[in-house]
Design a protein around this motif. Structure first.
Motif, PDB file in Angstrom:
ATOM      1  N   THR A   1      15.329  40.745  76.682  1.00  0.00           N
ATOM      2  CA  THR A   1      15.232  40.937  78.127  1.00  0.00           C
ATOM      3  C   THR A   1      16.032  42.142  78.605  1.00  0.00           C
ATOM      4  O   THR A   1      15.919  42.532  79.758  1.00  0.00           O
ATOM      5  CB  THR A   1      15.715  39.684  78.883  1.00  0.00           C
ATOM      6  OG1 THR A   1      16.981  39.276  78.359  1.00  0.00           O
ATOM      7  CG2 THR A   1      14.714  38.543  78.740  1.00  0.00           C
ATOM      8  N   ASP A   2      16.835  42.742  77.743  1.00  0.00           N
ATOM      9  CA  ASP A   2      17.632  43.913  78.116  1.00  0.00           C
ATOM     10  C   ASP A   2      16.694  45.108  78.295  1.00  0.00           C
ATOM     11  O   ASP A   2      15.988  45.486  77.357  1.00  0.00           O
ATOM     12  CB  ASP A   2      18.657  44.211  77.020  1.00  0.00           C
ATOM     13  CG  ASP A   2      19.556  45.393  77.351  1.00  0.00           C
ATOM     14  OD1 ASP A   2      19.435  45.955  78.458  1.00  0.00           O
ATOM     15  OD2 ASP A   2      20.370  45.763  76.493  1.00  0.00           O
TER      16      ASP A   2
ATOM     17  N   THR B   1      16.815  37.221  73.962  1.00  0.00           N
ATOM     18  CA  THR B   1      16.817  37.176  75.428  1.00  0.00           C
ATOM     19  C   THR B   1      18.215  36.825  75.919  1.00  0.00           C
ATOM     20  O   THR B   1      18.907  36.002  75.332  1.00  0.00           O
ATOM     21  CB  THR B   1      15.782  36.165  75.972  1.00  0.00           C
ATOM     22  OG1 THR B   1      16.055  34.875  75.429  1.00  0.00           O
ATOM     23  CG2 THR B   1      14.366  36.569  75.609  1.00  0.00           C
ATOM     24  N   GLY B   2      18.620  37.512  76.967  1.00  0.00           N
ATOM     25  CA  GLY B   2      19.943  37.292  77.541  1.00  0.00           C
ATOM     26  C   GLY B   2      21.040  38.144  76.931  1.00  0.00           C
ATOM     27  O   GLY B   2      22.130  38.222  77.489  1.00  0.00           O
TER      28      GLY B   2
ATOM     29  N   ASP C   1      15.151  35.583  68.871  1.00  0.00           N
ATOM     30  CA  ASP C   1      15.188  35.538  70.331  1.00  0.00           C
ATOM     31  C   ASP C   1      16.486  36.176  70.803  1.00  0.00           C
ATOM     32  O   ASP C   1      17.562  35.592  70.676  1.00  0.00           O
ATOM     33  CB  ASP C   1      15.097  34.090  70.802  1.00  0.00           C
ATOM     34  CG  ASP C   1      15.017  33.970  72.318  1.00  0.00           C
ATOM     35  OD1 ASP C   1      15.094  35.007  73.019  1.00  0.00           O
ATOM     36  OD2 ASP C   1      14.876  32.832  72.804  1.00  0.00           O
TER      37      ASP C   1
END
Length: 75
Positions: free
Chosen positions: A39-40, A10-11, A8
């Motif tokens: 998420t990038d 994300t962020g 993960d």
């Protein structure tokens, strides 16, 4: 049976998703599958380029809302 792992990211921002996914891939045997969530927005270009450069196979990439999901097969 194919060994699988998930990461993960994300962020995290570029280049961390690819760098950390690379570290996770090293733990898998050849033929293993890694699913990465990021998420990038840059990851959309970064992961295909990473796979092309390293010889790993980008099995699939898709978007679920703001999350990009990549499945990479270790070569």
């Amino acid at each position: 049976m194919t060994e699988t792992a998930e990461y993960d990211a994300t962020g995290l921002l570029c280049p961390l998703p690819v760098l950390r996914a690379n570290r996770k891939l090293r733990e898998l045997p050849v033929g293993g599958l890694l699913t990465v969530r990021a998420t990038d927005p840059a990851a959309e270009q970064d992961f295909p380029a990473y796979c092309k450069q390293t010889g790993h196979e980008l099995v699939s990439s898709r978007r679920e809302g703001d999350v990009l999901i990549f499945v990479i097969k270790k070569r």
